[in-house]
Design a protein around this motif. Structure first.
Motif, PDB file in Angstrom:
ATOM      1  N   UNK A 170       0.815  -1.434   0.172  1.00  0.00           N
ATOM      2  CA  UNK A 170      -0.122  -0.049  -0.166  1.00  0.00           C
ATOM      3  C   UNK A 170       0.777   1.265  -0.042  1.00  0.00           C
ATOM      4  N   UNK A 171       1.833   1.293  -0.838  1.00  0.00           N
ATOM      5  CA  UNK A 171       3.095   2.275  -0.855  1.00  0.00           C
ATOM      6  C   UNK A 171       2.540   3.610  -1.414  1.00  0.00           C
ATOM      7  N   UNK A 172       3.050   4.837  -0.674  1.00  0.00           N
ATOM      8  CA  UNK A 172       3.063   5.932  -1.274  1.00  0.00           C
ATOM      9  C   UNK A 172       4.116   5.928  -2.122  1.00  0.00           C
ATOM     10  N   UNK A 173       3.991   6.351  -3.187  1.00  0.00           N
ATOM     11  CA  UNK A 173       5.025   6.160  -4.360  1.00  0.00           C
ATOM     12  C   UNK A 173       5.726   7.450  -5.000  1.00  0.00           C
ATOM     13  N   UNK A 174       5.482   8.693  -4.414  1.00  0.00           N
ATOM     14  CA  UNK A 174       6.047   9.889  -4.497  1.00  0.00           C
ATOM     15  C   UNK A 174       5.798  10.635  -3.412  1.00  0.00           C
ATOM     16  N   UNK A 175       6.748  11.673  -2.857  1.00  0.00           N
ATOM     17  CA  UNK A 175       6.648  12.543  -1.839  1.00  0.00           C
ATOM     18  C   UNK A 175       5.272  13.504  -2.174  1.00  0.00           C
ATOM     19  N   UNK A 176       4.741  13.777  -3.443  1.00  0.00           N
ATOM     20  CA  UNK A 176       3.852  14.556  -3.532  1.00  0.00           C
ATOM     21  C   UNK A 176       2.465  13.896  -3.205  1.00  0.00           C
ATOM     22  N   UNK A 177       2.388  12.741  -2.658  1.00  0.00           N
ATOM     23  CA  UNK A 177       1.265  12.101  -1.912  1.00  0.00           C
ATOM     24  C   UNK A 177       1.163  12.316  -0.589  1.00  0.00           C
ATOM     25  N   UNK A 178       2.430  12.617  -0.031  1.00  0.00           N
ATOM     26  CA  UNK A 178       2.561  12.909   1.723  1.00  0.00           C
ATOM     27  C   UNK A 178       1.448  13.824   2.267  1.00  0.00           C
ATOM     28  N   UNK A 179       1.041  14.704   1.420  1.00  0.00           N
ATOM     29  CA  UNK A 179       0.105  15.713   1.993  1.00  0.00           C
ATOM     30  C   UNK A 179      -1.332  15.009   2.286  1.00  0.00           C
ATOM     31  N   UNK A 180      -1.498  13.570   1.666  1.00  0.00           N
ATOM     32  CA  UNK A 180      -3.000  13.089   2.121  1.00  0.00           C
ATOM     33  C   UNK A 180      -2.757  12.781   3.353  1.00  0.00           C
ATOM     34  N   UNK A 181      -1.520  12.435   3.892  1.00  0.00           N
ATOM     35  CA  UNK A 181      -1.388  11.981   5.266  1.00  0.00           C
ATOM     36  C   UNK A 181      -0.575  12.993   6.494  1.00  0.00           C
ATOM     37  N   UNK A 182       0.339  13.919   6.107  1.00  0.00           N
ATOM     38  CA  UNK A 182       1.012  14.665   7.020  1.00  0.00           C
ATOM     39  C   UNK A 182       0.410  16.157   6.768  1.00  0.00           C
ATOM     40  N   UNK A 183       0.759  16.838   7.806  1.00  0.00           N
ATOM     41  CA  UNK A 183       0.467  18.242   7.893  1.00  0.00           C
ATOM     42  C   UNK A 183       1.764  19.224   7.643  1.00  0.00           C
ATOM     43  N   UNK A 184       2.762  18.516   7.480  1.00  0.00           N
ATOM     44  CA  UNK A 184       4.217  19.346   7.297  1.00  0.00           C
ATOM     45  C   UNK A 184       4.179  19.686   6.067  1.00  0.00           C
ATOM     46  N   UNK A 185       4.919  20.802   5.407  1.00  0.00           N
ATOM     47  CA  UNK A 185       5.112  21.082   4.075  1.00  0.00           C
ATOM     48  C   UNK A 185       6.013  20.419   3.425  1.00  0.00           C
ATOM     49  N   UNK A 186       5.534  20.111   2.244  1.00  0.00           N
ATOM     50  CA  UNK A 186       6.354  19.332   1.294  1.00  0.00           C
ATOM     51  C   UNK A 186       7.638  19.836   1.126  1.00  0.00           C
ATOM     52  N   UNK A 187       8.058  20.977   1.316  1.00  0.00           N
ATOM     53  CA  UNK A 187       9.364  21.619   1.118  1.00  0.00           C
ATOM     54  C   UNK A 187      10.513  20.989   2.352  1.00  0.00           C
ATOM     55  N   UNK A 188       9.631  20.445   3.373  1.00  0.00           N
ATOM     56  CA  UNK A 188      10.704  19.681   4.413  1.00  0.00           C
ATOM     57  C   UNK A 188      11.053  18.359   3.806  1.00  0.00           C
ATOM     58  N   UNK A 189      10.520  17.997   2.794  1.00  0.00           N
ATOM     59  CA  UNK A 189      11.011  16.477   2.303  1.00  0.00           C
ATOM     60  C   UNK A 189      11.837  16.625   1.039  1.00  0.00           C
ATOM     61  N   UNK A 190      11.869  17.933   0.619  1.00  0.00           N
ATOM     62  CA  UNK A 190      12.678  18.159  -0.613  1.00  0.00           C
ATOM     63  C   UNK A 190      13.945  17.441  -0.573  1.00  0.00           C
ATOM     64  N   UNK A 191      14.528  16.783  -1.564  1.00  0.00           N
ATOM     65  CA  UNK A 191      15.920  16.283  -1.411  1.00  0.00           C
ATOM     66  C   UNK A 191      16.756  16.808  -2.504  1.00  0.00           C
ATOM     67  N   UNK A 192      18.145  16.867  -2.152  1.00  0.00           N
ATOM     68  CA  UNK A 192      19.157  17.414  -3.176  1.00  0.00           C
ATOM     69  C   UNK A 192      18.823  16.526  -4.525  1.00  0.00           C
ATOM     70  N   UNK A 193      18.774  15.508  -4.449  1.00  0.00           N
ATOM     71  CA  UNK A 193      18.675  14.395  -5.625  1.00  0.00           C
ATOM     72  C   UNK A 193      17.097  14.207  -6.126  1.00  0.00           C
ATOM     73  N   UNK A 194      16.543  14.860  -7.060  1.00  0.00           N
ATOM     74  CA  UNK A 194      15.167  14.768  -7.372  1.00  0.00           C
ATOM     75  C   UNK A 194      14.799  13.434  -7.501  1.00  0.00           C
ATOM     76  N   UNK A 195      15.657  12.548  -7.840  1.00  0.00           N
ATOM     77  CA  UNK A 195      15.194  11.057  -7.816  1.00  0.00           C
ATOM     78  C   UNK A 195      14.702  10.565  -6.679  1.00  0.00           C
ATOM     79  N   UNK A 196      15.197  11.085  -5.488  1.00  0.00           N
ATOM     80  CA  UNK A 196      14.776  10.795  -4.222  1.00  0.00           C
ATOM     81  C   UNK A 196      13.336  11.195  -3.901  1.00  0.00           C
ATOM     82  N   UNK A 197      12.621  11.682  -4.858  1.00  0.00           N
ATOM     83  CA  UNK A 197      11.295  12.151  -4.463  1.00  0.00           C
ATOM     84  C   UNK A 197      10.297  10.923  -5.055  1.00  0.00           C
ATOM     85  N   UNK A 198      10.684  10.023  -5.553  1.00  0.00           N
ATOM     86  CA  UNK A 198       9.911   9.109  -6.466  1.00  0.00           C
ATOM     87  C   UNK A 198      10.449   7.999  -6.426  1.00  0.00           C
TER      88      UNK A 198
END
Length: 271
Positions: A170-198
């Motif tokens: 039942x995996x989240x597959x991209x950090x763009x889906x995190x707001x379905x569950x968390x209240x923190x800003x997506x900017x807190x999850x931004x990675x230096x390597x964009x491939x780590x977002x997905x």
């Protein structure tokens, strides 16, 4: 004169917990990756007590949870012990760490001041080894649910030297889906390597060294279309994988049921 063994951790607290089967340990360590204390539960089945190189399965929880949910809500240790007793599995140790307890969920990612990925990949195996006497060189596997599925699929792909196979439920597959569950800003999850977002981009980046992996999702899960899209992308890219859909939603009855398939998948890699 032998050299005294030193711990990976500055501080450690360890205790046995009451358990219907096997041995359950609760452990708190000062994590080098987090510069803070972090917790994990460790389960040693009866058949592994006198062994020194037992495969280790790391189970990652989802948002809002902690190290105790896989045992108290998921009964993972009972499932494992039953399957070993029935001869379906060899002895395995379960390691069930917290995600580092940042916000609603750390994503098992590297943050500005704490590395939650390194906590899982480096610190947790050391903690298990120190708590049990099990060899650090034993085979390790990783699986997770929801945010933990995002973590397991990414970390399994990125660290083939550590994990012999990996699974997402039942995996989240991209950090763009995190707001379905968390209240923190997506900017807190931004990675230096964009491939780590997905999950897809991570696996494509590391496709040359991928170990066996699988993922599954319930047909009534709010993440089902994201998982179907990931499966289609793997097919188009020619990425070898296993994927299944089953009745159920984003809930513990689903994960309790399908953990059995994950443990069988890991055992198959040992054969």
């Amino acid at each position: 004169m032998s050299k005294e063994k030193t711990s990976h951790f500055r501080t450690t607290e360890l205790a046995n917990l009451p358990s219907q089967v096997g041995t359950m340990k609760a452990m708190t360590v000062k994590s080098p990756a987090l510069s803070a204390r972090a917790d994990l539960s460790i389960f040693i089945p009866d058949q592994a007590k006198d062994l020194s190189k037992v495969p280790v399965v790391i189970l990652l929880h989802g948002v809002w949870g902690s190290h105790w949910v896989w045992s108290l809500m998921g009964e993972a240790h009972l499932t494992l012990q039953q399957m070993i007793d029935a001869g379906e599995l060899p002895p395995m140790i379960l390691a069930m760490p917290s995600d580092g307890l940042w916000g609603d969920g750390s994503g098992y990612l590297k943050h500005a001041h704490q590395d939650f990925e390194k906590w899982i990949v480096e610190d947790v195996p050391h903690a298990v080894s120190e708590a049990t006497g099990n060899a650090l060189t034993a085979p390790h596997f990783i699986a997770g649910l929801s945010m933990g599925g995002f973590g397991a699929l990414r970390l399994g792909a990125k660290h083939p030297d550590r994990f012999a196979a990996f699974v997402g439920h039942s995996s989240i597959t991209d950090i763009a889906q995190l707001p379905l569950f968390v209240e923190e800003s997506l900017s807190d999850y931004t990675q230096e390597d964009p491939s780590d977002h997905s999950v897809l981009e991570t696996i494509l980046k590391h496709r040359a060294s991928l170990r066996p992996f699988r993922f599954d999702c319930g047909v009534d899960d709010l993440l089902i279309e994201h998982n179907r899209e990931l499966k289609r992308a793997f097919d188009e890219a020619g990425i070898d994988h296993e994927y299944e859909e089953h009745p159920g939603g984003h809930e513990w009855p689903y994960w309790v049921t399908h953990l059995r398939e994950t443990l069988r998948f890991f055992a198959k890699q040992l054969a």
